[in-house]
Design a protein around this motif. Sequence first.
Motif, short mmCIF file in Angstrom:
data_model
loop_
_atom_site.label_atom_id
_atom_site.label_comp_id
_atom_site.label_asym_id
_atom_site.label_seq_id
_atom_site.Cartn_x
_atom_site.Cartn_y
_atom_site.Cartn_z
N PHE A 1 0.65 -0.97 0.36
CA PHE A 1 0.09 0.31 0.08
C PHE A 1 0.97 1.30 -0.06
N ASN A 2 1.82 1.43 -0.32
CA ASN A 2 3.06 2.10 -0.36
C ASN A 2 3.17 3.21 0.71
N THR A 3 2.81 2.61 1.87
CA THR A 3 2.16 3.25 3.14
C THR A 3 3.45 2.97 4.13
N LYS A 4 3.87 3.90 4.88
CA LYS A 4 4.60 3.52 6.49
C LYS A 4 3.78 3.71 7.23
N LEU A 5 4.34 2.41 8.75
CA LEU A 5 3.78 3.11 10.04
C LEU A 5 4.52 4.12 10.42
N LEU A 6 3.61 5.11 10.90
CA LEU A 6 4.70 6.00 12.16
C LEU A 6 3.96 6.39 13.37
N GLY A 7 3.35 4.67 13.52
CA GLY A 7 3.01 5.04 14.96
C GLY A 7 1.16 3.75 15.14
N VAL A 8 2.04 3.76 16.25
CA VAL A 8 0.47 2.73 16.90
C VAL A 8 -0.59 2.93 18.04
N TRP A 9 -1.12 2.64 17.94
CA TRP A 9 -2.29 2.63 19.98
C TRP A 9 -3.75 2.33 19.85
N PRO A 10 -4.05 2.39 20.60
CA PRO A 10 -5.46 1.87 21.28
C PRO A 10 -6.29 2.70 21.58
N ASP B 1 5.81 7.87 -0.88
CA ASP B 1 5.97 8.99 -1.88
C ASP B 1 6.35 10.23 -0.88
N THR B 2 5.39 10.32 0.09
CA THR B 2 5.53 11.84 0.66
C THR B 2 6.55 11.71 1.78
N TRP B 3 6.98 10.48 2.43
CA TRP B 3 7.76 9.93 3.44
C TRP B 3 9.00 10.44 2.53
#
Length: 345
Positions: A136-145, A242-244
Amino acid sequence: MKKTILTTLLATGLMATGAQADEAIELKVLGQPSATGLIMQEKEKPFFETLAERTGLPLAVNFKPLDSTGIKDVEELRTLKSGLFDVVSLRFSQVSRDEPTILGLDLVGMNPTYEAGRETVDAFGSVVDARLQERFNTKLLGVWPFGPQVLFCNAPIEKLADIKGLKVRVYDQNLAAVVESAGGIPVPLSFGEVHQSLALGVVDCAITGPSSANSAGWPEVTTHVLPLAFQMAINGYGINLDTWNRLSVTQQKTLETAFAELTDDIWEYSEELFEDAKRCNVGESPCDYNKSFNLTEVPVTEQDIAMVRDAVREISYPTWAEICDKSNPECSSQWRAALGEKLGF
């Protein structure tokens, strides 16, 4: 102090590649729905509105809540991949149909506590990140609940087994399988549809976090709450690659530091909201963050706890693994390598 550190990082000089120090960096951000409540209103929205000041980066941030755009939560990964938004506050359960690997972070029964949820994210988060980058051309920047997801009903219940024959709102296939195993009739509904559906009898019960339910007024159209944690409602921030990649290495590190601070803050705030909303929904004090209602709290039985706990091995993992391995052949094997020993596999 944190702001000083970030500013110092920026001042050390930007790499020759990527966005330069004086270039305006436009970030179109898609946030959580406003109706989900205080995490979005008190943490997420202010973070993005002050991100440029917080980091010292030349950012032009345009933040929009999901429910102001007409975009459905199930479309978030596709929206992010297309570049329509640069950063999206991903609702993991809802987008897991597009990428089932994500749901390995929050199978029913595997995260009964915040501590367990953090351990799961630490162990399996990198696997999800790699998959999102690849597909998905996506990087995770953080995970939370959002916090433990519990059962609200507008019918009298005394235990989990009493949902037999009742229509129960669910938000992913994994939860649907567990509800069905208890005799309930799973009905997939987006969060924004639930209040009216409960009021009109389209569903008899629905599952979400106590604070989100409180903010959305679910206690106005329900009578009973069973505070049994099914899932932790893990979510995360994704940025279009692409933004990253247009950012310099220093800018990337600065942004990662800011998002790490945000997600750590949300983990702590989520737990405070959960405990407060549990009390508020049943008319107990103190009730500091949420509205006070008068729901009947259904005692959680040992049988209820055992059913959800055992669901990992008997229902949620087998159901998920079969689906996930069809799109990602290494899915279940990577999950077992990361989490199997902890969960007794």
